[in-house]
Design a protein around this motif. Structure first.
Motif, PDB file in Angstrom:
ATOM      1  N   MET A   1     -47.183   7.697  12.677  1.00  0.00           N
ATOM      2  CA  MET A   1     -48.496   8.026  13.014  1.00  0.00           C
ATOM      3  C   MET A   1     -48.957   8.158  11.839  1.00  0.00           C
ATOM      4  SD  MET A   1     -46.932  10.363  15.833  1.00  0.00           S
ATOM      5  CE  MET A   1     -44.849  10.557  14.667  1.00  0.00           C
ATOM      6  N   GLU A   2     -49.867   8.433  12.416  1.00  0.00           N
ATOM      7  CA  GLU A   2     -51.318   8.584  11.019  1.00  0.00           C
ATOM      8  C   GLU A   2     -51.935   9.796  10.526  1.00  0.00           C
ATOM      9  OE1 GLU A   2     -54.081   5.513  12.167  1.00  0.00           O
ATOM     10  OE2 GLU A   2     -52.914   4.258  11.075  1.00  0.00           O
ATOM     11  N   TYR A   3     -52.025  10.442   9.928  1.00  0.00           N
ATOM     12  CA  TYR A   3     -53.232  12.070   9.816  1.00  0.00           C
ATOM     13  C   TYR A   3     -53.600  11.800   9.318  1.00  0.00           C
ATOM     14  CZ  TYR A   3     -48.285  14.006  12.119  1.00  0.00           C
ATOM     15  OH  TYR A   3     -47.757  13.543  12.703  1.00  0.00           O
ATOM     16  N   LEU A  60     -47.100   8.909   8.316  1.00  0.00           N
ATOM     17  CA  LEU A  60     -45.828   9.509   8.161  1.00  0.00           C
ATOM     18  C   LEU A  60     -44.894   9.905   9.605  1.00  0.00           C
ATOM     19  CD1 LEU A  60     -47.464  12.591   6.356  1.00  0.00           C
ATOM     20  CD2 LEU A  60     -46.476  10.978   5.380  1.00  0.00           C
ATOM     21  N   PRO A  61     -43.873  10.358   9.278  1.00  0.00           N
ATOM     22  CA  PRO A  61     -43.361  10.100  10.492  1.00  0.00           C
ATOM     23  C   PRO A  61     -43.356  10.771  11.268  1.00  0.00           C
ATOM     24  CG  PRO A  61     -41.774  10.831   8.202  1.00  0.00           C
ATOM     25  CD  PRO A  61     -43.029  10.500   8.240  1.00  0.00           C
ATOM     26  N   ASP A  62     -44.194  12.651  11.297  1.00  0.00           N
ATOM     27  CA  ASP A  62     -44.364  13.482  11.623  1.00  0.00           C
ATOM     28  C   ASP A  62     -45.128  14.213  11.345  1.00  0.00           C
ATOM     29  OD1 ASP A  62     -42.832  15.234  10.380  1.00  0.00           O
ATOM     30  OD2 ASP A  62     -40.738  14.274  11.740  1.00  0.00           O
ATOM     31  N   ALA A  63     -45.543  15.566  12.533  1.00  0.00           N
ATOM     32  CA  ALA A  63     -46.309  16.238  12.120  1.00  0.00           C
ATOM     33  C   ALA A  63     -45.457  17.464  10.799  1.00  0.00           C
ATOM     34  CB  ALA A  63     -46.431  17.818  13.331  1.00  0.00           C
ATOM     35  N   GLU A  64     -43.987  17.911  10.959  1.00  0.00           N
ATOM     36  CA  GLU A  64     -43.855  18.536   9.672  1.00  0.00           C
ATOM     37  C   GLU A  64     -44.016  17.992   8.187  1.00  0.00           C
ATOM     38  OE1 GLU A  64     -42.839  21.561   7.338  1.00  0.00           O
ATOM     39  OE2 GLU A  64     -42.511  21.667   9.743  1.00  0.00           O
ATOM     40  N   ALA A  65     -43.486  16.609   8.482  1.00  0.00           N
ATOM     41  CA  ALA A  65     -44.084  15.628   7.200  1.00  0.00           C
ATOM     42  C   ALA A  65     -45.154  15.869   6.597  1.00  0.00           C
ATOM     43  CB  ALA A  65     -43.449  14.116   7.197  1.00  0.00           C
ATOM     44  N   ALA A  66     -46.598  16.087   7.907  1.00  0.00           N
ATOM     45  CA  ALA A  66     -48.367  16.177   7.531  1.00  0.00           C
ATOM     46  C   ALA A  66     -48.017  17.174   7.083  1.00  0.00           C
ATOM     47  CB  ALA A  66     -48.853  15.403   8.800  1.00  0.00           C
ATOM     48  N   ARG A  67     -47.928  17.996   7.329  1.00  0.00           N
ATOM     49  CA  ARG A  67     -47.636  19.539   7.055  1.00  0.00           C
ATOM     50  C   ARG A  67     -47.889  19.470   4.995  1.00  0.00           C
ATOM     51  NH1 ARG A  67     -45.829  21.486  12.018  1.00  0.00           N
ATOM     52  NH2 ARG A  67     -47.574  21.415  13.220  1.00  0.00           N
ATOM     53  N   CYS A  87     -55.375  16.606  11.451  1.00  0.00           N
ATOM     54  CA  CYS A  87     -54.900  16.249  12.942  1.00  0.00           C
ATOM     55  C   CYS A  87     -54.506  14.349  12.991  1.00  0.00           C
ATOM     56  CB  CYS A  87     -56.291  16.295  13.124  1.00  0.00           C
ATOM     57  SG  CYS A  87     -57.952  16.135  12.598  1.00  0.00           S
ATOM     58  N   ARG A  88     -53.972  14.371  13.773  1.00  0.00           N
ATOM     59  CA  ARG A  88     -53.707  13.159  14.170  1.00  0.00           C
ATOM     60  C   ARG A  88     -54.920  11.938  13.701  1.00  0.00           C
ATOM     61  NH1 ARG A  88     -49.398  12.087  17.631  1.00  0.00           N
ATOM     62  NH2 ARG A  88     -49.794   9.577  17.044  1.00  0.00           N
ATOM     63  N   PHE A  89     -55.056  10.790  13.731  1.00  0.00           N
ATOM     64  CA  PHE A  89     -55.898   9.929  13.835  1.00  0.00           C
ATOM     65  C   PHE A  89     -55.725   8.893  14.495  1.00  0.00           C
ATOM     66  CE2 PHE A  89     -58.476   6.430  11.412  1.00  0.00           C
ATOM     67  CZ  PHE A  89     -59.387   6.611  11.307  1.00  0.00           C
ATOM     68  N   ARG A  90     -55.484   8.364  14.980  1.00  0.00           N
ATOM     69  CA  ARG A  90     -55.594   7.192  15.815  1.00  0.00           C
ATOM     70  C   ARG A  90     -56.947   5.989  15.835  1.00  0.00           C
ATOM     71  NH1 ARG A  90     -55.638   8.331  21.422  1.00  0.00           N
ATOM     72  NH2 ARG A  90     -54.188   9.288  21.447  1.00  0.00           N
ATOM     73  N   GLY A 132     -61.780   6.216  13.844  1.00  0.00           N
ATOM     74  CA  GLY A 132     -60.752   6.498  14.442  1.00  0.00           C
ATOM     75  C   GLY A 132     -60.511   8.056  15.195  1.00  0.00           C
ATOM     76  N   GLU A 133     -60.049   7.903  16.061  1.00  0.00           N
ATOM     77  CA  GLU A 133     -60.295   9.194  16.701  1.00  0.00           C
ATOM     78  C   GLU A 133     -59.724  10.472  15.830  1.00  0.00           C
ATOM     79  OE1 GLU A 133     -59.798   9.712  20.989  1.00  0.00           O
ATOM     80  OE2 GLU A 133     -58.425   8.497  20.506  1.00  0.00           O
ATOM     81  N   LEU A 134     -60.102  11.832  15.845  1.00  0.00           N
ATOM     82  CA  LEU A 134     -59.491  13.117  15.111  1.00  0.00           C
ATOM     83  C   LEU A 134     -58.638  14.237  17.013  1.00  0.00           C
ATOM     84  CD1 LEU A 134     -61.959  14.090  13.260  1.00  0.00           C
ATOM     85  CD2 LEU A 134     -60.012  12.560  12.485  1.00  0.00           C
ATOM     86  N   LEU A 135     -56.479  13.609  16.729  1.00  0.00           N
ATOM     87  CA  LEU A 135     -57.112  15.093  17.522  1.00  0.00           C
ATOM     88  C   LEU A 135     -55.830  15.682  16.956  1.00  0.00           C
ATOM     89  CD1 LEU A 135     -54.542  11.350  19.084  1.00  0.00           C
ATOM     90  CD2 LEU A 135     -56.709  12.426  19.911  1.00  0.00           C
ATOM     91  N   ASP A 136     -55.094  16.815  18.171  1.00  0.00           N
ATOM     92  CA  ASP A 136     -54.971  17.920  17.603  1.00  0.00           C
ATOM     93  C   ASP A 136     -53.206  17.524  17.261  1.00  0.00           C
ATOM     94  OD1 ASP A 136     -53.287  17.287  20.091  1.00  0.00           O
ATOM     95  OD2 ASP A 136     -53.375  19.052  20.839  1.00  0.00           O
ATOM     96  N   LEU A 137     -52.132  18.256  16.597  1.00  0.00           N
ATOM     97  CA  LEU A 137     -51.245  17.571  16.020  1.00  0.00           C
ATOM     98  C   LEU A 137     -49.962  16.525  16.776  1.00  0.00           C
ATOM     99  CD1 LEU A 137     -50.183  19.790  13.057  1.00  0.00           C
ATOM    100  CD2 LEU A 137     -51.337  17.786  12.875  1.00  0.00           C
ATOM    101  N   ASP A 138     -50.278  17.615  17.489  1.00  0.00           N
ATOM    102  CA  ASP A 138     -49.593  16.978  19.080  1.00  0.00           C
ATOM    103  C   ASP A 138     -49.963  15.408  19.600  1.00  0.00           C
ATOM    104  OD1 ASP A 138     -47.137  19.214  18.776  1.00  0.00           O
ATOM    105  OD2 ASP A 138     -48.968  19.930  20.537  1.00  0.00           O
ATOM    106  N   GLY A 139     -50.956  14.654  19.308  1.00  0.00           N
ATOM    107  CA  GLY A 139     -51.422  13.886  19.533  1.00  0.00           C
ATOM    108  C   GLY A 139     -52.236  13.641  21.359  1.00  0.00           C
TER     109      GLY A 139
END
Length: 184
Positions: A1-3, A60-67, A87-90, A132-139
């Motif tokens: 997942m991209e952040y 990164l693998p998940d939101a915790e790793a992004a934090r 935030c998530r990046f798509r 890309g799109e900016l999304l909340d951490l849950d995507g």
């Protein structure tokens, strides 16, 4: 997942930030192959411009790793940043900043961020580095869009990313990374 991680510099923190560059680059070395884009935003486009923030897009693998990435980074830990947009990046166009091959003399590089939940419009310019799109951490919830582009000026950069009812901000930006060694 991209952040998407954008730290906005606190006013007056430039000297502190510069004193932490080696620590910052050492931290980033641990993420080298995971970085999709990186670099400082600047107060202007000249060589004497001061940094106004730091952009990183990282896989990164998940939101915790992004934090951990965002908040354990040396600039953040030392208080350089006034705020951090995480935030998530798509990805909608482009792959990494290192794949960009359409550079044009006389064009500057810009980070364009729009906030709002409007649907993304296509961006088809050959001067698009990444989009890309900016999304909340849950995507799940759309927060806005971001693009790294080349353009002749900030107004042209902003016009490349249709804003709709969204709010748009434009920052001078340059490719980042550890500078080559003076002895190499």
């Amino acid at each position: 997942m991209e952040y998407f991680v954008y730290g906005r510099d606190r006013p007056g923190a430039f000297d502190l930030k510069m004193s932490l560059n080696d620590d910052h680059w050492s931290f980033m070395d641990g993420y080298g192959r995971l970085l999709i884009a990186r670099g400082p935003t600047l107060s202007g486009d000249g060589d004497d411009a001061e940094s106004t923030g730091s952009l990183h897009i990282v896989d990164l693998p998940d939101a915790e790793a992004a934090r951990r990435f965002a908040y354990e980074e040396p600039y953040h830990r030392a208080g350089v940043f006034e705020s951090v947009l995480l935030c998530r990046f798509r990805t909608l166009q482009g792959s990494t900043m290192w794949d960009f091959t359409e550079a044009v003399d006389g064009h500057g590089r810009f980070l364009v961020i729009t906030t709002g939940d409007s649907a993304p419009a296509p961006l088809t310019s050959k001067h698009t580095i990444l989009y890309g799109e900016l999304l909340d951490l849950d995507g799940e919830a759309r927060l806005g869009r971001a693009a790294m582009v080349e353009a002749p000026d900030p107004q042209a950069a902003a016009a490349m990313l249709p804003a709709g009812d969204d709010r748009t901000e434009v920052h001078f930006w340059r490719f980042g990374g550890r500078p080559p060694s003076a002895t190499a």
